[in-house]
Design a protein around this motif. Structure first.
Motif, PDB file in Angstrom:
ATOM      1  N   PRO A  22      65.297 -18.148   1.816  1.00  0.00           N
ATOM      2  CA  PRO A  22      64.510 -18.156   0.575  1.00  0.00           C
ATOM      3  C   PRO A  22      63.949 -16.768   0.260  1.00  0.00           C
ATOM      4  CG  PRO A  22      63.939 -20.043   1.935  1.00  0.00           C
ATOM      5  CD  PRO A  22      64.813 -19.150   2.774  1.00  0.00           C
ATOM      6  N   VAL A  23      63.834 -16.471  -1.032  1.00  0.00           N
ATOM      7  CA  VAL A  23      63.299 -15.177  -1.455  1.00  0.00           C
ATOM      8  C   VAL A  23      61.793 -15.256  -1.693  1.00  0.00           C
ATOM      9  CG1 VAL A  23      65.478 -14.346  -2.417  1.00  0.00           C
ATOM     10  CG2 VAL A  23      63.891 -15.588  -3.887  1.00  0.00           C
ATOM     11  N   GLY A  45      66.093 -24.327  -5.660  1.00  0.00           N
ATOM     12  CA  GLY A  45      67.136 -23.680  -6.446  1.00  0.00           C
ATOM     13  C   GLY A  45      67.878 -22.633  -5.640  1.00  0.00           C
ATOM     14  N   GLN A  46      69.177 -22.585  -5.841  1.00  0.00           N
ATOM     15  CA  GLN A  46      70.019 -21.582  -5.197  1.00  0.00           C
ATOM     16  C   GLN A  46      70.557 -20.634  -6.262  1.00  0.00           C
ATOM     17  OE1 GLN A  46      70.897 -20.962  -1.941  1.00  0.00           O
ATOM     18  NE2 GLN A  46      69.447 -22.519  -1.293  1.00  0.00           N
ATOM     19  N   ILE A  47      70.563 -19.362  -5.910  1.00  0.00           N
ATOM     20  CA  ILE A  47      71.205 -18.351  -6.745  1.00  0.00           C
ATOM     21  C   ILE A  47      72.398 -17.815  -5.963  1.00  0.00           C
ATOM     22  CG2 ILE A  47      69.137 -17.811  -8.088  1.00  0.00           C
ATOM     23  CD1 ILE A  47      68.706 -15.363  -6.287  1.00  0.00           C
ATOM     24  N   ALA A  48      73.118 -16.884  -6.544  1.00  0.00           N
ATOM     25  CA  ALA A  48      74.389 -16.432  -5.962  1.00  0.00           C
ATOM     26  C   ALA A  48      74.208 -15.365  -4.882  1.00  0.00           C
ATOM     27  CB  ALA A  48      75.312 -15.922  -7.065  1.00  0.00           C
ATOM     28  N   LEU A  49      73.383 -15.655  -3.901  1.00  0.00           N
ATOM     29  CA  LEU A  49      73.200 -14.735  -2.778  1.00  0.00           C
ATOM     30  C   LEU A  49      74.205 -15.029  -1.682  1.00  0.00           C
ATOM     31  CD1 LEU A  49      69.307 -14.707  -2.380  1.00  0.00           C
ATOM     32  CD2 LEU A  49      70.749 -12.887  -3.311  1.00  0.00           C
ATOM     33  N   ASP A  50      74.743 -13.971  -1.087  1.00  0.00           N
ATOM     34  CA  ASP A  50      75.587 -14.094   0.094  1.00  0.00           C
ATOM     35  C   ASP A  50      74.657 -14.363   1.277  1.00  0.00           C
ATOM     36  OD1 ASP A  50      76.868 -13.350   2.573  1.00  0.00           O
ATOM     37  OD2 ASP A  50      78.371 -12.274   1.418  1.00  0.00           O
ATOM     38  N   PRO A  51      74.852 -15.480   1.995  1.00  0.00           N
ATOM     39  CA  PRO A  51      73.942 -15.810   3.099  1.00  0.00           C
ATOM     40  C   PRO A  51      73.916 -14.764   4.208  1.00  0.00           C
ATOM     41  CG  PRO A  51      75.425 -17.648   2.653  1.00  0.00           C
ATOM     42  CD  PRO A  51      75.866 -16.500   1.801  1.00  0.00           C
ATOM     43  N   LEU A  85      66.165 -14.865 -14.154  1.00  0.00           N
ATOM     44  CA  LEU A  85      66.250 -15.530 -12.857  1.00  0.00           C
ATOM     45  C   LEU A  85      66.072 -14.490 -11.752  1.00  0.00           C
ATOM     46  CD1 LEU A  85      69.252 -17.940 -13.531  1.00  0.00           C
ATOM     47  CD2 LEU A  85      66.889 -18.611 -13.065  1.00  0.00           C
ATOM     48  N   PRO A  86      65.702 -14.932 -10.538  1.00  0.00           N
ATOM     49  CA  PRO A  86      65.528 -13.986  -9.437  1.00  0.00           C
ATOM     50  C   PRO A  86      66.780 -13.144  -9.188  1.00  0.00           C
ATOM     51  CG  PRO A  86      64.684 -16.146  -8.819  1.00  0.00           C
ATOM     52  CD  PRO A  86      65.391 -16.310 -10.141  1.00  0.00           C
ATOM     53  N   LYS A  87      66.547 -11.903  -8.797  1.00  0.00           N
ATOM     54  CA  LYS A  87      67.611 -10.963  -8.413  1.00  0.00           C
ATOM     55  C   LYS A  87      68.600 -10.680  -9.546  1.00  0.00           C
ATOM     56  CE  LYS A  87      66.605 -10.877  -3.873  1.00  0.00           C
ATOM     57  NZ  LYS A  87      66.388  -9.720  -3.050  1.00  0.00           N
ATOM     58  N   GLY A 101      70.147 -12.838 -11.383  1.00  0.00           N
ATOM     59  CA  GLY A 101      71.211 -13.842 -11.448  1.00  0.00           C
ATOM     60  C   GLY A 101      71.365 -14.429 -12.839  1.00  0.00           C
ATOM     61  N   LYS A 102      72.549 -14.995 -13.082  1.00  0.00           N
ATOM     62  CA  LYS A 102      72.845 -15.628 -14.360  1.00  0.00           C
ATOM     63  C   LYS A 102      72.714 -17.148 -14.287  1.00  0.00           C
ATOM     64  CE  LYS A 102      75.862 -13.937 -17.019  1.00  0.00           C
ATOM     65  NZ  LYS A 102      76.718 -13.219 -17.908  1.00  0.00           N
ATOM     66  N   ILE A 103      72.664 -17.694 -13.045  1.00  0.00           N
ATOM     67  CA  ILE A 103      72.606 -19.146 -12.864  1.00  0.00           C
ATOM     68  C   ILE A 103      71.814 -19.488 -11.608  1.00  0.00           C
ATOM     69  CG2 ILE A 103      74.861 -19.103 -11.680  1.00  0.00           C
ATOM     70  CD1 ILE A 103      75.325 -21.968 -12.817  1.00  0.00           C
ATOM     71  N   GLU A 104      71.099 -20.596 -11.684  1.00  0.00           N
ATOM     72  CA  GLU A 104      70.419 -21.179 -10.535  1.00  0.00           C
ATOM     73  C   GLU A 104      70.580 -22.688 -10.660  1.00  0.00           C
ATOM     74  OE1 GLU A 104      66.004 -21.396  -8.406  1.00  0.00           O
ATOM     75  OE2 GLU A 104      66.381 -19.892  -9.953  1.00  0.00           O
ATOM     76  N   ILE A 105      70.797 -23.357  -9.531  1.00  0.00           N
ATOM     77  CA  ILE A 105      70.919 -24.815  -9.527  1.00  0.00           C
ATOM     78  C   ILE A 105      70.054 -25.366  -8.396  1.00  0.00           C
ATOM     79  CG2 ILE A 105      72.458 -26.821  -9.321  1.00  0.00           C
ATOM     80  CD1 ILE A 105      74.778 -25.049 -10.248  1.00  0.00           C
ATOM     81  N   ASP A 106      69.293 -26.416  -8.711  1.00  0.00           N
ATOM     82  CA  ASP A 106      68.581 -27.163  -7.678  1.00  0.00           C
ATOM     83  C   ASP A 106      69.055 -28.605  -7.734  1.00  0.00           C
ATOM     84  OD1 ASP A 106      67.114 -28.623  -9.635  1.00  0.00           O
ATOM     85  OD2 ASP A 106      65.407 -27.288  -9.512  1.00  0.00           O
TER      86      ASP A 106
END
Length: 135
Positions: free
Chosen positions: A17-18, A35-41, A117-119, A121-126
């Motif tokens: 989490p950020v 919510g998840q954004i397009a971060l590489d784990p 959106l954080p970082k 991003g263009k999309i977040e989904i929860d």
């Protein structure tokens, strides 16, 4: 009155989490995923360079990793919320979203356009998943 335990869910297969929250929390049979954004784990860096298709695939991959860590799968998802910075990306997102949820009853869903959106991003989904039917 009976107390219900709230169990945090954490996996290294999804980004940390950020902020001060959990990837998900499990309450009885309900999983509430942040919510998840397009971060590489593995790196914590954004994926896709602003490409909505690449970002959407990574977001769904991250979300499914959290659900799997709790013992679930895509068929357990009962509700999602999609946040887009550009609602014109709706059709592209829908095509990729359907790849994840086409094998089951599609979850109930809301989709809204947001200003940021954080970082970047263009999309977040929860989502919310019901794990009562784990097989």
């Amino acid at each position: 009155m009976k107390s219900t335990a709230i169990e945090p869910i954490e996996t290294k297969a999804a980004p940390k989490p950020v902020g001060p929250y959990n990837q998900a929390v499990l309450v009885e049979n309900f999983l509430y995923c942040s919510g998840q954004i397009a971060l590489d784990p593995s790196t914590g860096e954004m994926i896709g360079n602003g490409n909505i298709e690449e970002e959407t695939r990574q977001v769904l991959k991250n979300l499914m990793a959290v659900i799997k860590a709790a013992g679930g799968k895509s068929s357990n998802v009962i509700r999602t919320t999609i946040y887009l910075t550009d609602l014109n990306d709706f059709a592209k997102v829908n095509l990729i979203y359907a790849e994840t949820f086409s094998q089951t009853v599609s979850p109930a869903r809301a989709c809204v356009e947001v200003s940021n959106l954080p970082k970047g991003g263009k999309i977040e989904i929860d989502c919310i998943a019901w794990l009562g039917n784990k097989e």
